[in-house]
Motif scaffolding. Structure first.
Motif, PDB file in Angstrom:
ATOM      1  N   VAL A 183       0.834  -1.201   0.000  1.00 40.80           N
ATOM      2  CA  VAL A 183       0.000   0.000   0.000  1.00 40.80           C
ATOM      3  C   VAL A 183       0.872   1.255   0.000  1.00 40.80           C
ATOM      4  CG1 VAL A 183      -1.671   1.336   1.331  1.00 40.80           C
ATOM      5  CG2 VAL A 183      -1.982  -1.125   1.057  1.00 40.80           C
ATOM      6  N   VAL A 184       1.904   1.263   0.851  1.00 43.65           N
ATOM      7  CA  VAL A 184       2.813   2.410   0.910  1.00 43.65           C
ATOM      8  C   VAL A 184       3.524   2.593  -0.424  1.00 43.65           C
ATOM      9  CG1 VAL A 184       4.852   3.367   2.040  1.00 43.65           C
ATOM     10  CG2 VAL A 184       3.115   2.186   3.391  1.00 43.65           C
ATOM     11  N   THR A 185       3.970   1.496  -1.014  1.00 41.22           N
ATOM     12  CA  THR A 185       4.648   1.568  -2.307  1.00 41.22           C
ATOM     13  C   THR A 185       3.720   2.127  -3.385  1.00 41.22           C
ATOM     14  OG1 THR A 185       6.066  -0.311  -1.741  1.00 41.22           O
ATOM     15  CG2 THR A 185       5.834   0.236  -4.081  1.00 41.22           C
ATOM     16  N   GLY A 186       2.483   1.651  -3.380  1.00 39.30           N
ATOM     17  CA  GLY A 186       1.523   2.146  -4.357  1.00 39.30           C
ATOM     18  C   GLY A 186       1.298   3.633  -4.226  1.00 39.30           C
ATOM     19  N   PHE A 187       1.208   4.119  -2.998  1.00 37.46           N
ATOM     20  CA  PHE A 187       1.001   5.558  -2.796  1.00 37.46           C
ATOM     21  C   PHE A 187       2.271   6.354  -3.075  1.00 37.46           C
ATOM     22  CE2 PHE A 187      -3.017   4.527  -0.931  1.00 37.46           C
ATOM     23  CZ  PHE A 187      -3.767   5.692  -1.037  1.00 37.46           C
ATOM     24  N   ARG A 188       3.424   5.770  -2.786  1.00 36.60           N
ATOM     25  CA  ARG A 188       4.663   6.486  -3.051  1.00 36.60           C
ATOM     26  C   ARG A 188       4.829   6.757  -4.542  1.00 36.60           C
ATOM     27  NH1 ARG A 188       7.924   3.211  -0.871  1.00 36.60           N
ATOM     28  NH2 ARG A 188       8.746   2.103  -2.677  1.00 36.60           N
ATOM     29  N   HIS A 189       4.495   5.773  -5.364  1.00 36.79           N
ATOM     30  CA  HIS A 189       4.668   5.937  -6.806  1.00 36.79           C
ATOM     31  C   HIS A 189       3.431   6.511  -7.493  1.00 36.79           C
ATOM     32  CE1 HIS A 189       8.553   3.966  -7.009  1.00 36.79           C
ATOM     33  NE2 HIS A 189       8.090   2.967  -6.265  1.00 36.79           N
ATOM     34  N   GLY A 190       2.232   6.190  -6.961  1.00 39.93           N
ATOM     35  CA  GLY A 190       1.020   6.570  -7.686  1.00 39.93           C
ATOM     36  C   GLY A 190       0.158   7.624  -7.049  1.00 39.93           C
ATOM     37  N   GLY A 191       0.379   7.917  -5.743  1.00 39.66           N
ATOM     38  CA  GLY A 191      -0.489   8.854  -5.057  1.00 39.66           C
ATOM     39  C   GLY A 191      -0.481  10.243  -5.666  1.00 39.66           C
ATOM     40  N   ARG A 192       0.706  10.762  -5.930  1.00 33.00           N
ATOM     41  CA  ARG A 192       0.832  12.117  -6.489  1.00 33.00           C
ATOM     42  C   ARG A 192       0.197  12.194  -7.871  1.00 33.00           C
ATOM     43  NH1 ARG A 192       4.560  16.466  -5.926  1.00 33.00           N
ATOM     44  NH2 ARG A 192       4.924  17.607  -7.873  1.00 33.00           N
ATOM     45  N   VAL A 193       0.426  11.147  -8.661  1.00 24.20           N
ATOM     46  CA  VAL A 193      -0.092  11.162 -10.031  1.00 24.20           C
ATOM     47  C   VAL A 193      -1.613  11.014 -10.034  1.00 24.20           C
ATOM     48  CG1 VAL A 193       0.075  10.077 -12.287  1.00 24.20           C
ATOM     49  CG2 VAL A 193       2.079  10.193 -10.824  1.00 24.20           C
ATOM     50  N   VAL A 194      -2.157  10.146  -9.173  1.00 24.17           N
ATOM     51  CA  VAL A 194      -3.607   9.994  -9.090  1.00 24.17           C
ATOM     52  C   VAL A 194      -4.251  11.299  -8.629  1.00 24.17           C
ATOM     53  CG1 VAL A 194      -5.469   8.855  -7.827  1.00 24.17           C
ATOM     54  CG2 VAL A 194      -3.612   7.501  -8.792  1.00 24.17           C
ATOM     55  N   ALA A 195      -3.618  11.967  -7.647  1.00 23.15           N
ATOM     56  CA  ALA A 195      -4.148  13.250  -7.184  1.00 23.15           C
ATOM     57  C   ALA A 195      -4.147  14.269  -8.312  1.00 23.15           C
ATOM     58  CB  ALA A 195      -3.329  13.754  -5.996  1.00 23.15           C
ATOM     59  N   ALA A 196      -3.060  14.315  -9.069  1.00 23.61           N
ATOM     60  CA  ALA A 196      -3.002  15.243 -10.196  1.00 23.61           C
ATOM     61  C   ALA A 196      -4.054  14.896 -11.237  1.00 23.61           C
ATOM     62  CB  ALA A 196      -1.603  15.211 -10.823  1.00 23.61           C
ATOM     63  N   ALA A 197      -4.223  13.596 -11.513  1.00 28.70           N
ATOM     64  CA  ALA A 197      -5.221  13.174 -12.498  1.00 28.70           C
ATOM     65  C   ALA A 197      -6.620  13.570 -12.051  1.00 28.70           C
ATOM     66  CB  ALA A 197      -5.139  11.662 -12.698  1.00 28.70           C
ATOM     67  N   ALA A 198      -6.907  13.405 -10.765  1.00 32.91           N
ATOM     68  CA  ALA A 198      -8.235  13.767 -10.255  1.00 32.91           C
ATOM     69  C   ALA A 198      -8.463  15.264 -10.349  1.00 32.91           C
ATOM     70  CB  ALA A 198      -8.377  13.292  -8.810  1.00 32.91           C
ATOM     71  N   LEU A 199      -7.451  16.048 -10.010  1.00 28.39           N
ATOM     72  CA  LEU A 199      -7.593  17.502 -10.103  1.00 28.39           C
ATOM     73  C   LEU A 199      -7.772  17.948 -11.547  1.00 28.39           C
ATOM     74  CD1 LEU A 199      -4.932  18.669  -7.477  1.00 28.39           C
ATOM     75  CD2 LEU A 199      -7.424  18.715  -7.265  1.00 28.39           C
ATOM     76  N   ILE A 200      -7.104  17.259 -12.463  1.00 35.25           N
ATOM     77  CA  ILE A 200      -7.261  17.593 -13.878  1.00 35.25           C
ATOM     78  C   ILE A 200      -8.676  17.292 -14.344  1.00 35.25           C
ATOM     79  CG2 ILE A 200      -6.580  16.877 -16.207  1.00 35.25           C
ATOM     80  CD1 ILE A 200      -3.719  16.568 -15.078  1.00 35.25           C
ATOM     81  N   MET A 201      -9.172  16.101 -14.011  1.00 34.46           N
ATOM     82  CA  MET A 201     -10.539  15.761 -14.393  1.00 34.46           C
ATOM     83  C   MET A 201     -11.533  16.740 -13.780  1.00 34.46           C
ATOM     84  SD  MET A 201     -11.316  11.731 -14.664  1.00 34.46           S
ATOM     85  CE  MET A 201     -10.568  10.714 -15.932  1.00 34.46           C
ATOM     86  N   THR A 202     -11.308  17.099 -12.523  1.00 34.76           N
ATOM     87  CA  THR A 202     -12.197  18.046 -11.865  1.00 34.76           C
ATOM     88  C   THR A 202     -12.181  19.393 -12.568  1.00 34.76           C
ATOM     89  OG1 THR A 202     -11.824  16.950  -9.741  1.00 34.76           O
ATOM     90  CG2 THR A 202     -12.703  19.180  -9.673  1.00 34.76           C
ATOM     91  N   SER A 203     -11.001  19.847 -12.965  1.00 35.33           N
ATOM     92  CA  SER A 203     -10.910  21.141 -13.646  1.00 35.33           C
ATOM     93  C   SER A 203     -11.590  21.107 -15.002  1.00 35.33           C
ATOM     94  CB  SER A 203      -9.442  21.553 -13.799  1.00 35.33           C
ATOM     95  OG  SER A 203      -8.752  20.674 -14.675  1.00 35.33           O
ATOM     96  N   VAL A 204     -11.435  20.002 -15.722  1.00 37.37           N
ATOM     97  CA  VAL A 204     -12.085  19.890 -17.035  1.00 37.37           C
ATOM     98  C   VAL A 204     -13.606  19.901 -16.882  1.00 37.37           C
ATOM     99  CG1 VAL A 204     -12.453  18.366 -19.016  1.00 37.37           C
ATOM    100  CG2 VAL A 204     -10.141  18.714 -18.130  1.00 37.37           C
ATOM    101  N   PHE A 205     -14.111  19.089 -15.946  1.00 46.41           N
ATOM    102  CA  PHE A 205     -15.557  19.033 -15.742  1.00 46.41           C
ATOM    103  C   PHE A 205     -16.099  20.351 -15.178  1.00 46.41           C
ATOM    104  CE2 PHE A 205     -15.009  14.221 -15.104  1.00 46.41           C
ATOM    105  CZ  PHE A 205     -15.193  13.998 -16.460  1.00 46.41           C
TER     106      PHE A 205
END
Length: 740
Positions: free
Chosen positions: A638-660
């Motif tokens: 879980v920690v590894t997944g968040f270390r590598h993917g947490g920042r990118v998932v957060a950015a992806a969510a913010l991007i989708m939110t901004s587009v919508f």
């Protein structure tokens, strides 16, 4: 899967010039086809199997003149100062207005209100119906200008003149604003995330490529397949969001592989093989959710869903081919400036080396790792706060009221809404939503008179018009004005009662009697969507569950993914009800007229949000699964997944939110509503469900989260989404990579 995509990624990287050229040729080809295609049709409601649709089909067959698609405008006229339109001076002004309307281009006729019984009982209000020789789409700008000019001339004579109907031009907001704002915010988020202009520009370019091809294809096929402008808007909204996100994940994984020492082509192959596998399966869940709208059996929704699904498919293909090709043109410039020296092999100066050593000594786990650690230490608290919080926001959804847009739900300042209110006040609420009863029989005239007499005594009926026969005399139509308005519960109950009563009357008189009209059609439309909601959920969630079982080789992970989706979509729907139906924060969002939520909103929102929710589940949990497969225990995975993917998932969510969120500025109420609903759903799902509830459940379940029966594990094909087979490949050449 990972091995195939690995090869595709390396090939696209190696043949980058040819790959980019082919995509631009495709874009140019569909662009030319779209520019030469006829304009798309207007949105139409068609519901096979419903009584109102049968009535429409019968009218088209028996009353071709009445069913003609000519546009019309209903002009409401009120005397000045509370006077009467029958006064000689006012009557003269009304006659002049009608004459001006009749002389306008493309007008077939303008009815005289004094000879067509279109004057209210108190004689303060009258109306005239202006019929056109062409459909609403074909009404020219000159004809629109003449209609507006005639109304202005009537107002200059002292009359109150307002207009409704499909011939009246709608107020238009400036186009392109929503997309521009969304893309601009997305660019800023990408720049902050990557720290490189090149890396930030790649997802934007690939999203524009995918959306350009998808939207142009819809435009080219619009007139042939009946794809309306609403289909284009939904495809644009979804295509921009997923196009940016899919490229974001591949570029991010490429940067990681490059910094770990792989050469450029190998890093591109590994990025597409691992992150690209997640993109493919995430895209499939979105496509399943959108294409599943076909089970609703409403052609308009089916076309919207398939058009958006096609755009998502193009976004996936662009991500796994166009992105690695672009990486080939700037293989190192996608890194932060501070990281490029690790790839180029240039030695640091003594001062910069000391600075780098001090920074490395101060380095601590990133925010994603720290957050995962916090959740793992307090899983039960995080789980309860997340579930209860979303549950509270979802409470307004229990008071959801569905309806369809009409002139009565438009902003109060529009002429359509003013005309609607004038006619309701002077002729009764049901005047704007009459029912149309169609009677087909051998002796239709006699049966029609009996039906009209029967209807006159029905409670809830304000007025019954005469039975109007067709030329052959085998069908009559009867206009019925209910006491309630088009969206009133009394009207809905009246339609149901009339259909029950008239079905027995039809059997005894050997006739076919159908209750139709726009009001009845809207009611049937809402009921059709309500009845289809559970089958749609079952189909989409069931197919996605099977797909996620293949991806994660687990029962628990897909189950909690589906339950988390229900939480996020319920909360988003609750927020939409509070804002658009109850009027909370209406001024901030720009809601002119609170009212019922559009009937199409929940089912479209469910389809889109489910697909996007599974995106984040796949992107984040795939990295956890990859770490688990490589030997890490579940908490560390879980920690590894968040270390590598947490920042990118957060950015992806913010991007989708901004587009919508950009679409909240659109003039179309439905687009504004769906934009806000999707933006909130993405925020809830990404930051509450996927980043809080999901790791909390992993902490509570431990290795049991990956449980799958052995017999099923042996039976399922190995999709290798986590790229396990790639780790056993011979290492590629490593070493310094020069900047081109």
């Amino acid at each position: 899967m990972a091995t195939l995509l690995y090869r595709i990624g390396r090939l696209a990287f190696r043949r980058r010039g040819l790959t980019v050229l082919l995509w631009f040729l495709v874009l140019g080809g569909v662009g030319v086809a779209a520019s030469s295609a006829p304009p798309p049709p207007a949105d139409t409601f068609s519901m096979p199997g419903t009584e109102s649709q049968k009535a429409v089909d019968l009218l088209n067959e028996k009353f071709p003149a009445a069913a003609a698609d000519g546009a019309s405008a209903r002009v409401a006229i009120r005397a000045p100062g509370g006077g009467k339109v029958t006064d000689p001076g006012v009557r003269k002004s009304v006659a002049a207005l009608v004459a001006d309307l009749a002389k306008a281009p493309q007008v077939a006729a303008a009815a005289d209100p004094f000879t067509s019984d279109a004057v209210s009982e108190d004689a303060t209000t009258a109306y005239t119906v202006v019929t056109y020789e062409v459909s609403a789409l074909e009404v020219s700008d000159t004809a629109h200008d003449a209609l507006l000019r005639a109304a202005d001339d009537g107002r200059a004579r002292g009359l109150t003149v307002e207009m409704g109907g499909d011939a009246v031009p709608m107020e238009q907001a400036a186009g392109g604003t929503a997309e521009s704002i969304g893309v601009a915010i997305a660019a800023l988020i990408l720049l902050v995330t990557f720290g490189s202009l090149v890396a930030a520009g790649m997802p934007l370019l690939t999203a524009v490529m995918g959306v350009g091809i998808g939207v142009s294809a819809i435009g080219a096929l619009g007139s042939t397949l009946g794809l309306s402008s609403t289909s284009t808007t939904l495809a644009l909204m979804i295509g921009l969001a997923v196009g940016i996100d899919y490229a974001l994940f591949i570029v991010s994984r490429y940067r990681t592989e490059l910094l770990e020492g792989l050469d450029r082509e190998e890093a591109a192959g590994r990025a597409v093989g691992t992150a690209g596998s997640a993109v493919v399966f995430a895209g499939l869940t979105v496509i399943v959710a959108l294409a599943g709208l076909a089970v609703v059996n409403v052609p308009m929704l089916t076309k919207m869903g398939l058009a958006a699904a096609g755009t998502v498919l193009i976004a996936v293909l662009v991500a796994v081919t166009f992105v690695p090709a672009l990486l080939g043109f700037a293989p190192v410039r996608v890194l932060r400036r501070a990281d490029r020296h690790r790839i180029t092999g240039k030695p640091l100066s003594e001062r910069r080396q000391r600075k780098a050593d001090r920074a490395a000594a101060r380095q601590r786990p990133n925010l994603g790792s720290r957050w995962a650690g916090f959740v793992l230490r307090r899983p039960l608290v995080v789980l309860l706060v997340g579930v209860v919080g979303l549950g509270v926001v979802a409470v307004p959804a229990t008071r959801l009221e569905l309806g369809l847009p009409g002139e009565g739900t438009m902003a109060p300042h529009t002429t359509q809404r003013k005309a609607y209110d004038m006619l309701s006040e002077s002729f009764g609420p049901g005047f704007n939503g009459p029912l149309l009863v169609t009677v087909a029989a051998d002796e239709a005239r006699g049966v029609g008179k009996d039906v009209a007499a029967e209807l006159s005594g029905e409670p809830g009926v304000a007025e019954v018009g005469p039975a109007v026969p067709n030329t052959s005399g085998d069908t009559v139509i009867i206009s019925v004005v209910p006491e309630g308005g088009p969206t009133d519960d009394r009207t809905r109950h009246l339609v149901e009662k009339l259909r029950d009563d008239l079905s027995g009357f039809a059997r005894t008189h050997d006739a076919e009697i159908l209750v139709g009209g726009q009001t009845a059609m809207f009611l049937d439309f809402s009921r059709t969507l309500d009845e289809a909601l559970l089958p749609y959920l079952a189909l989409v969630v069931g197919l996605a569950f099977l797909l996620l079982v293949l991806v994660f080789r687990s029962f628990t992970v897909p189950l909690k993914a589906a339950l988390g989706f229900l939480l996020s979509v319920s909360a988003a729907l609750g927020a939409v009800v509070a804002i658009f139906q109850w009027g909370w924060f209406a001024d901030i969002v720009g809601v002119d007229q609170p009212g019922p939520i559009m009937s199409t909103m929940p089912i479209i929102m469910i389809g889109v949000v489910f697909g996007l929710a599974m995106d984040y589940e796949v992107f984040l949990v795939t990295r956890m699964r990859e770490a688990f497969v490589h030997g890490e225990p579940t908490p560390q995975a879980v920690v590894t997944g968040f270390r590598h993917g947490g920042r990118v998932v957060a950015a992806a969510a913010l991007i989708m939110t901004s587009v919508f969120s950009g679409f909240i500025m659109e003039d179309n109420v439905f687009v504004r509503m769906i934009g806000l609903g999707l933006a909130l759903a993405v925020l809830f799902d990404a930051f509450v469900v996927r980043m809080a509830i999901v790791p909390a459940l992993f902490a509570l379940l431990g290795d049991r989260a990956w449980w799958l029966p052995r017999w099923l594990d042996r039976a399922l094909p190995d999709m290798d989404v986590e790229g396990e087979k790639l780790s056993h490949r011979p290492p590629a050449a490593r070493g310094p990579v020069p900047i081109p």
